[in-house]
Design an enzyme around this catalytic site. Structure first.
Site, mmCIF file in Angstrom:
data_model
loop_
_atom_site.group_PDB
_atom_site.id
_atom_site.type_symbol
_atom_site.label_atom_id
_atom_site.label_comp_id
_atom_site.label_asym_id
_atom_site.label_seq_id
_atom_site.Cartn_x
_atom_site.Cartn_y
_atom_site.Cartn_z
ATOM 1 N N LYS A 94 3.570 -7.243 11.951
ATOM 2 C CA LYS A 94 2.796 -7.503 10.733
ATOM 3 C C LYS A 94 3.093 -8.888 10.157
ATOM 4 C CE LYS A 94 1.732 -5.335 6.330
ATOM 5 N NZ LYS A 94 1.516 -4.054 5.694
ATOM 6 N N ARG A 122 0.840 -1.198 0.000
ATOM 7 C CA ARG A 122 0.000 0.000 0.000
ATOM 8 C C ARG A 122 0.872 1.243 0.000
ATOM 9 N NH1 ARG A 122 -2.578 0.702 4.794
ATOM 10 N NH2 ARG A 122 -4.030 2.163 3.868
ATOM 11 N N ARG A 155 0.611 4.705 18.920
ATOM 12 C CA ARG A 155 1.583 5.486 19.698
ATOM 13 C C ARG A 155 1.856 4.804 21.022
ATOM 14 N NH1 ARG A 155 -0.508 10.412 21.494
ATOM 15 N NH2 ARG A 155 -2.591 9.558 21.200
HETATM 16 C C1 BTN Z 1 0.634 -3.868 2.251
HETATM 17 O O1 BTN Z 1 0.530 -4.287 3.400
HETATM 18 O O2 BTN Z 1 1.281 -2.839 2.020
HETATM 19 C C2 BTN Z 1 -0.025 -4.632 1.128
HETATM 20 C C3 BTN Z 1 0.817 -5.763 0.659
HETATM 21 C C4 BTN Z 1 0.181 -6.564 -0.452
HETATM 22 C C5 BTN Z 1 1.132 -7.572 -1.050
HETATM 23 C C6 BTN Z 1 0.454 -8.473 -2.042
HETATM 24 S S1 BTN Z 1 1.485 -9.814 -2.536
HETATM 25 C C7 BTN Z 1 0.346 -10.233 -3.770
HETATM 26 C C8 BTN Z 1 -0.112 -8.934 -4.385
HETATM 27 N N1 BTN Z 1 0.796 -8.504 -5.423
HETATM 28 C C9 BTN Z 1 1.409 -7.364 -5.106
HETATM 29 O O3 BTN Z 1 2.247 -6.775 -5.811
HETATM 30 N N2 BTN Z 1 0.997 -6.945 -3.906
HETATM 31 C C10 BTN Z 1 0.003 -7.823 -3.335
#
Ligand code: BTN
Length: 330
Positions: free
Chosen positions: A191, A126, A328
């Protein structure tokens, strides 16, 4: 599965069980010279496979891995997921499973689709981040879904996808996972998995979503060193992580996604409110929220009926529709 090289794939399949295999046995099986085996092992290491070579003994993968198998995944889908996905596509390498399905969505009559890759060369997270994964130690999966109601009806979709992922992990015995708004899966604040949702189509009419899920299964130190937040993986959480059933997890994920997306289409986010509250990893915690209009701090107090985050500060309660949240220290 499209392989750059069938011999490379056979080499990986021979090593996948985690045993040491001698160079001469491999050469004989594949009908190539030992020097050619060595050269191909070097190429595989460059792709990130942790292969060790022991003079006199042979080659060995640091950990046994289960290779992805589209037919095996398809067979293990729930009946409704089998109806939705005619096939589960597994590719050896792709830039990003999300990018690939977003391209596919532009084709006329694109059908619901599921795509997994062993290697992503440009995995995306993201907010423009890179998503890091390593061969055999991650699950990178995307699915393409069509909606009839338009993008405006999709608020809450990210939480729904997160909850479906939590259920799929529970199916495989991985519990105690929380959902950090909008869709990070966390265990004890670290995470474990992330979800990237990309939308296309009409605001009011038919539209599609590509839902990409990345789960850390067994991150290697080189991959993990590039991650700029606290992370965890299934190996650190599961009681018996000797061999992670990646195909089983993929099938559970797709099945739970279909179950949740069908329910979301008919009943909206309201049908998931209670479940969201059960897994909410932020409720009652002091948070800092970065939104397009700036940073604000307050106490997280759940989500509203559309899935927006409710945060309380001295001035009262405000809603966050999209943004980044960090917890926080008190
Ligand atoms: C995040 O937490 O930032 C989102 C991560 C999402 C990763 C997945 S892996 C499969 C799909 N292909 C990508 O390029 N991204 C998502």
């Amino acid at each position: 599965m499209n392989h750059p090289d069938a011999i490379q794939h056979q080499l990986i399949a021979s090593l996948a069980g985690g045993r040491t295999v001698s160079g001469s046995d491999l050469a004989q099986q594949l009908g190539i010279s030992r020097a050619a085996v060595w050269k191909r092992m070097t190429a595989l290491r460059e792709l990130g496979l942790p292969i060790s070579a022991n003079a006199g003994a042979g080659y060995r993968l640091q950990h046994a891995i289960q290779l992805l198998d589209g037919c095996a995944i398809q067979r293990r889908l729930s009946a409704s997921a089998q109806r939705r996905f005619r096939a589960v596509d597994v590719v050896w390498q792709v830039d990003s499973t999300n990018s690939s399905l977003m391209r596919r969505a532009q084709l006329p009559n694109a059908l619901p689709a599921a795509l997994l890759a062993e290697i992503q060369s440009d995995g995306r997270g993201r907010r423009g981040r890179v998503w890091r994964s390593n061969f055999g130690g991650s699950l990178t999966l995307s699915l393409l879904w069509q909606f009839q109601h338009g993008m405006n009806a999709l608020s809450g979709l990210s939480l729904v996808a997160g909850l479906a992922t939590i259920r799929a992990l529970a199916d495989l015995g991985v519990d105690a996972i929380g959902l950090k708004w909008p869709n990070d899966l966390v265990a004890a604040g670290r995470k474990l998995a992330g979800i990237l949702i990309e939308l296309g189509g009409e605001a009011q009419g038919p539209c599609h979503a590509v839902i990409g899920i990345g789960i850390n299964l067994r991150l290697d130190p080189a991959t993990a060193s590039g991650i700029d937040q606290d992370w965890t993986d299934i190996t650190s959480l599961a009681p018996n992580p000797a061999l992670i059933d990646r195909n089983g997890l993929a099938a559970a994920l797709l099945s739970r996604m279909v179950e949740s997306l069908e329910r979301f289409e008919t009943d909206g986010f309201a049908a998931f409110n209670d479940e969201q509250a059960r897994y909410d990893a932020l409720r009652g915690r002091p948070v800092r929220v970065s939104t397009p209009s700036g940073e604000r701090s307050g106490i997280a107090c759940g989500v509203d009926e559309r899935g927006a985050l409710r945060v309380r500060d001295d001035g009262g309660e405000f809603l966050v529709e999209s943004g980044e949240v960090s917890v926080r220290a008190k």
